[in-house]
Design a protein around this motif. Structure first.
Motif, PDB file in Angstrom:
ATOM      1  N   HIS A  65       0.818  -1.224   0.000  1.00  0.00           N
ATOM      2  CA  HIS A  65       0.000   0.000   0.000  1.00  0.00           C
ATOM      3  C   HIS A  65       0.850   1.272   0.000  1.00  0.00           C
ATOM      4  O   HIS A  65       0.417   2.306  -0.483  1.00  0.00           O
ATOM      5  N   ASP A  66       2.069   1.184   0.527  1.00  0.00           N
ATOM      6  CA  ASP A  66       2.928   2.371   0.589  1.00  0.00           C
ATOM      7  C   ASP A  66       4.139   2.264  -0.339  1.00  0.00           C
ATOM      8  O   ASP A  66       5.112   3.013  -0.163  1.00  0.00           O
ATOM      9  N   LYS A  69       6.210   5.159  -1.716  1.00  0.00           N
ATOM     10  CA  LYS A  69       7.152   5.947  -0.899  1.00  0.00           C
ATOM     11  C   LYS A  69       8.590   5.801  -1.390  1.00  0.00           C
ATOM     12  O   LYS A  69       9.442   6.627  -1.081  1.00  0.00           O
ATOM     13  N   HIS A  94       2.529   9.847  -2.599  1.00  0.00           N
ATOM     14  CA  HIS A  94       2.934   8.436  -2.552  1.00  0.00           C
ATOM     15  C   HIS A  94       1.801   7.509  -2.983  1.00  0.00           C
ATOM     16  O   HIS A  94       2.054   6.434  -3.513  1.00  0.00           O
ATOM     17  N   HIS A 118      -6.333   4.785  -0.032  1.00  0.00           N
ATOM     18  CA  HIS A 118      -6.225   4.394   1.386  1.00  0.00           C
ATOM     19  C   HIS A 118      -6.065   5.573   2.337  1.00  0.00           C
ATOM     20  O   HIS A 118      -6.143   5.404   3.542  1.00  0.00           O
ATOM     21  N   HIS A 119      -5.858   6.781   1.805  1.00  0.00           N
ATOM     22  CA  HIS A 119      -5.823   7.956   2.688  1.00  0.00           C
ATOM     23  C   HIS A 119      -7.092   8.794   2.606  1.00  0.00           C
ATOM     24  O   HIS A 119      -7.147   9.893   3.163  1.00  0.00           O
ATOM     25  N   ASP A 147      -4.183   0.591   8.626  1.00  0.00           N
ATOM     26  CA  ASP A 147      -3.011   1.458   8.457  1.00  0.00           C
ATOM     27  C   ASP A 147      -2.845   2.335   9.708  1.00  0.00           C
ATOM     28  O   ASP A 147      -1.751   2.415  10.294  1.00  0.00           O
TER      29      ASP A 147
HETATM   30 FE   LIG Z   1       0.101   5.566   2.986  1.00  0.00          FE
END
Ligand SMILES: [Fe+2]
Length: 196
Positions: A65-66, A69, A94, A118-119, A147
């Motif tokens: 998911h990240d 980054k 990201h 997801h944010h 998260d």
């Molecule tokens: Fe994230």
């Protein structure tokens, strides 16, 4: 301080070589992010199948998911102090980078969608698009809870981990940002898991 990490994903037969490669890239960039990714992957893998979702799909979503980054500048990603608004704007990208990387590697559309949003927050206060409530894909709503839960209950350079039950209480204080239904289920899942 030196952190010793045992990359649990390395010998995981469930994962494709591309997923392992991407996790290695995250690990090279930032050890905290790869530990967080492993944890979120683990919770997604254990929790989502209880809701009828495919285990591998959800595991992959959590793990990657990240991944975007890796494209964020070290000065911002590894900064210990609070980000300036300009830096935060870059950090927010990201999610776009994650989706791009996953698309390049032909990941399932449901994975890309879950990661991209997801944010987002249930009350519309999140990013990327400020989606609200059920406009946010279901797996993104679940991922948002997990998260936040792991971000709170794991080690960070600037603070001690928060105990599991306290992490749930902190999320609950902000419940309008999350899907209550999935939060309730996740809370029960964690309580069962830790035997409380
Ligand atoms: Fe994230």
């Amino acid at each position: 301080m030196m952190l010793i990490i045992s990359p649990l994903y390395v010998n995981d037969a469930q994962l494709s070589s591309v997923t392992k490669f991407l996790l290695d890239e995250i690990k090279k960039k930032d050890i905290i992010t790869v530990l967080h990714s492993q944890n979120v992957g683990y919770y997604m893998k254990k929790f989502c199948p209880l809701l009828g979702y495919d285990e591998k799909l959800c595991y992959t979503i959590g793990l990657l998911h990240d991944v975007g980054k890796i494209k964020v500048d070290d000065n911002i990603l590894l900064k210990k102090d609070k980000l300036t608004s300009k830096e935060f704007k870059i950090m927010k990208k990201h999610v776009i980078y994650s989706a791009e990387i996953l698309r390049e590697h032909n990941y399932d559309k449901r994975i890309i969608e879950a990661v991209l949003y997801h944010h987002e927050r249930f009350d519309g206060s999140g990013y990327l698009e400020g989606l609200k409530g059920k406009e946010i894909p279901e797996l993104s709503r679940i991922l948002a809870i997990i998260d936040s839960f792991d971000a709170l209950s794991s080690f960070r350079l600037y603070r001690e981990p928060v105990p599991y039950l306290e992490a749930l209480t902190i999320i609950e204080r902000d419940i309008e940002k999350y899907d209550r239904h999935y939060f309730r289920l996740f809370k029960n899942f964690i309580k069962n898991w830790i035997g409380k």
